[in-house]
Structure formats: structure tokens, C-alpha cells
Design a protein around this motif. Structure first.
Motif, PDB file in Angstrom:
ATOM      1  N   UNK A  71      49.386  30.588 -50.441  1.00  0.00           N
ATOM      2  CA  UNK A  71      48.313  31.394 -51.045  1.00  0.00           C
ATOM      3  C   UNK A  71      46.998  31.127 -50.311  1.00  0.00           C
ATOM      4  N   UNK A  72      46.724  29.873 -50.021  1.00  0.00           N
ATOM      5  CA  UNK A  72      45.493  29.477 -49.321  1.00  0.00           C
ATOM      6  C   UNK A  72      45.407  30.164 -47.960  1.00  0.00           C
ATOM      7  N   UNK A  73      46.555  30.299 -47.282  1.00  0.00           N
ATOM      8  CA  UNK A  73      46.595  30.945 -45.960  1.00  0.00           C
ATOM      9  C   UNK A  73      46.176  32.407 -46.021  1.00  0.00           C
ATOM     10  N   UNK A  74      46.314  33.035 -47.176  1.00  0.00           N
ATOM     11  CA  UNK A  74      45.965  34.453 -47.317  1.00  0.00           C
ATOM     12  C   UNK A  74      44.465  34.661 -47.561  1.00  0.00           C
ATOM     13  N   UNK A  75      43.750  33.590 -47.838  1.00  0.00           N
ATOM     14  CA  UNK A  75      42.308  33.679 -48.081  1.00  0.00           C
ATOM     15  C   UNK A  75      41.584  34.109 -46.810  1.00  0.00           C
ATOM     16  N   UNK A  76      40.429  34.737 -46.980  1.00  0.00           N
ATOM     17  CA  UNK A  76      39.563  35.018 -45.834  1.00  0.00           C
ATOM     18  C   UNK A  76      38.960  33.690 -45.377  1.00  0.00           C
ATOM     19  N   UNK A  77      38.424  33.688 -44.173  1.00  0.00           N
ATOM     20  CA  UNK A  77      37.764  32.478 -43.660  1.00  0.00           C
ATOM     21  C   UNK A  77      36.585  32.119 -44.564  1.00  0.00           C
ATOM     22  N   UNK A  78      35.882  33.134 -45.063  1.00  0.00           N
ATOM     23  CA  UNK A  78      34.761  32.886 -45.973  1.00  0.00           C
ATOM     24  C   UNK A  78      35.242  32.184 -47.243  1.00  0.00           C
ATOM     25  N   UNK A  79      36.368  32.633 -47.778  1.00  0.00           N
ATOM     26  CA  UNK A  79      36.918  32.029 -49.002  1.00  0.00           C
ATOM     27  C   UNK A  79      37.395  30.601 -48.749  1.00  0.00           C
ATOM     28  N   UNK A  80      38.033  30.383 -47.604  1.00  0.00           N
ATOM     29  CA  UNK A  80      38.482  29.026 -47.254  1.00  0.00           C
ATOM     30  C   UNK A  80      37.266  28.117 -47.125  1.00  0.00           C
ATOM     31  N   UNK A  81      36.238  28.599 -46.444  1.00  0.00           N
ATOM     32  CA  UNK A  81      35.004  27.819 -46.279  1.00  0.00           C
ATOM     33  C   UNK A  81      34.428  27.435 -47.636  1.00  0.00           C
ATOM     34  N   UNK A  83      35.990  27.283 -50.558  1.00  0.00           N
ATOM     35  CA  UNK A  83      36.908  26.343 -51.231  1.00  0.00           C
ATOM     36  C   UNK A  83      36.739  24.920 -50.712  1.00  0.00           C
ATOM     37  N   UNK A  84      36.349  24.802 -49.462  1.00  0.00           N
ATOM     38  CA  UNK A  84      36.213  23.486 -48.832  1.00  0.00           C
ATOM     39  C   UNK A  84      34.814  22.904 -48.964  1.00  0.00           C
ATOM     40  N   UNK A  85      33.926  23.607 -49.673  1.00  0.00           N
ATOM     41  CA  UNK A  85      32.605  23.056 -49.935  1.00  0.00           C
ATOM     42  C   UNK A  85      31.513  23.528 -49.004  1.00  0.00           C
ATOM     43  N   UNK A  86      31.829  24.481 -48.144  1.00  0.00           N
ATOM     44  CA  UNK A  86      30.812  24.999 -47.224  1.00  0.00           C
ATOM     45  C   UNK A  86      30.079  26.171 -47.870  1.00  0.00           C
ATOM     46  N   UNK A  87      28.803  26.297 -47.561  1.00  0.00           N
ATOM     47  CA  UNK A  87      28.006  27.397 -48.096  1.00  0.00           C
ATOM     48  C   UNK A  87      28.088  28.656 -47.246  1.00  0.00           C
ATOM     49  N   UNK A  88      28.564  28.513 -46.006  1.00  0.00           N
ATOM     50  CA  UNK A  88      28.768  29.701 -45.176  1.00  0.00           C
ATOM     51  C   UNK A  88      29.908  29.478 -44.195  1.00  0.00           C
ATOM     52  N   UNK A  89      30.515  30.572 -43.787  1.00  0.00           N
ATOM     53  CA  UNK A  89      31.697  30.477 -42.930  1.00  0.00           C
ATOM     54  C   UNK A  89      31.354  30.024 -41.511  1.00  0.00           C
ATOM     55  N   UNK A  90      30.127  30.289 -41.068  1.00  0.00           N
ATOM     56  CA  UNK A  90      29.740  29.900 -39.707  1.00  0.00           C
ATOM     57  C   UNK A  90      29.750  28.378 -39.545  1.00  0.00           C
ATOM     58  N   UNK A  91      29.172  27.657 -40.496  1.00  0.00           N
ATOM     59  CA  UNK A  91      29.163  26.189 -40.379  1.00  0.00           C
ATOM     60  C   UNK A  91      30.577  25.631 -40.545  1.00  0.00           C
ATOM     61  N   UNK A  92      31.387  26.267 -41.403  1.00  0.00           N
ATOM     62  CA  UNK A  92      32.783  25.860 -41.548  1.00  0.00           C
ATOM     63  C   UNK A  92      33.526  26.052 -40.226  1.00  0.00           C
ATOM     64  N   UNK A  93      33.386  27.218 -39.634  1.00  0.00           N
ATOM     65  CA  UNK A  93      34.090  27.514 -38.371  1.00  0.00           C
ATOM     66  C   UNK A  93      33.677  26.550 -37.267  1.00  0.00           C
ATOM     67  N   UNK A  94      32.370  26.272 -37.197  1.00  0.00           N
ATOM     68  CA  UNK A  94      31.858  25.331 -36.196  1.00  0.00           C
ATOM     69  C   UNK A  94      32.469  23.943 -36.394  1.00  0.00           C
ATOM     70  N   UNK A  95      32.473  23.470 -37.638  1.00  0.00           N
ATOM     71  CA  UNK A  95      33.030  22.147 -37.940  1.00  0.00           C
ATOM     72  C   UNK A  95      34.533  22.117 -37.680  1.00  0.00           C
ATOM     73  N   UNK A  96      35.210  23.181 -38.056  1.00  0.00           N
ATOM     74  CA  UNK A  96      36.664  23.271 -37.866  1.00  0.00           C
ATOM     75  C   UNK A  96      36.993  23.198 -36.374  1.00  0.00           C
ATOM     76  N   UNK A  97      36.263  23.973 -35.579  1.00  0.00           N
ATOM     77  CA  UNK A  97      36.501  23.993 -34.136  1.00  0.00           C
ATOM     78  C   UNK A  97      36.190  22.632 -33.513  1.00  0.00           C
ATOM     79  N   UNK A  98      35.108  22.016 -33.958  1.00  0.00           N
ATOM     80  CA  UNK A  98      34.710  20.715 -33.424  1.00  0.00           C
ATOM     81  C   UNK A  98      35.790  19.660 -33.673  1.00  0.00           C
ATOM     82  N   UNK A  99      36.399  19.714 -34.853  1.00  0.00           N
ATOM     83  CA  UNK A  99      37.402  18.700 -35.210  1.00  0.00           C
ATOM     84  C   UNK A  99      38.791  19.000 -34.647  1.00  0.00           C
TER      85      UNK A  99
END
Length: 117
Positions: A71-81, A83-99
Motif C-alpha cells: 500500500x505504501x508503494x502506491x503512495x505519491x512521493x509527496x504522501x511518502x514524504x 508519512x516520513x515526517x517531511x514537510x515537503x517532497x523536495x527535501x525528502x527526495x534530496x535526503x533520500x538521494x543523499x542516503x
């Protein structure tokens, strides 16, 4: 210091890091200490600053959820961000890519491809 480390362990186990309004100050207050001491404990015990600590926990959570929750895989990147405590998808994507070295959408698509194979 041991007391703070125990509290951090509990904090990690309870997934309290998913709270998007979490800050070093608020966590220090919750742990009945001050922010500079909490920061020093993180730096000495985990060799990272608070921001990196939070990002690592959140990205590890995201990776785990994407791998194990259909179910989590079907979420948009914004929704995943979110759910993970991020306020915007850009900072989530940046952190995800960095790690991980991968963009979150690519990671999700690769997991979906593996599921079909």
C-alpha cells in the motif's frame, strides 16, 4: 549521557521521528535536557548532527516501508514524504538521494519491477 541514549533508543523504537514538527529544541525538552547537550550526545555517540540523525531515521523508515508495504508503494512521493515526517517532497527526495544514491520514484519503480518478476 546513558539516560539520553536510552531515551533516544526508545524514541527510535516508537518511530517518534516521524513527527514533522520535531526539532532539536522540542526533543531536548521532552528528554528534560537542553539542546546543546542533546546535540553533543548525538555528535559523540553517533558522529552525526541532529538534522542528519533525523534524516537517516526517516529515510531508513521510508526504504523499509517501500520494500515491505504494498500500500505504501502506491503512495505519491509527496504522501511518502509526509508519512516520513517531511514537510515537503523536495527535501525528502534530496535526503533520500543523499542516503541511497537513488531518487525515491526510481526506487519505488525498481521495487515494483522486482515484484512483477
Amino acid at each position: 549521557m546513558d539516560d539520553i541514549l536510552r531515551k533516544l533508543d526508545k524514541f527510535e523504537k516508537n518511530n517518534d521521528y516521524l513527527n514533522s514538527s520535531l526539532s532539536l529544541m522540542s526533543l531536548a525538552k521532552k528528554f528534560n535536557t537542553n539542546s546543546s547537550y542533546l546535540s553533543r550526545v548525538l555528535n559523540s555517540s553517533k558522529s552525526i548532527n541532529f538534522s542528519q540523525y533525523l534524516n537517516d531515521l526517516r529515510i531508513d523508515y521510508a526504504v523499509n516501508q517501500i520494500k515491505n508495504d504494498a500500500v505504501f508503494r502506491k503512495y505519491t512521493i509527496e504522501a511518502i514524504a509526509s508519512e516520513c515526517g517531511y514537510n515537503n517532497s523536495a527535501s525528502f527526495s534530496r535526503s533520500f538521494y543523499k542516503k541511497t544514491g537513488l531518487h525515491p520514484s526510481y526506487f519505488v519503480n525498481e521495487i515494483l519491477k522486482d515484484q512483477k518478476a
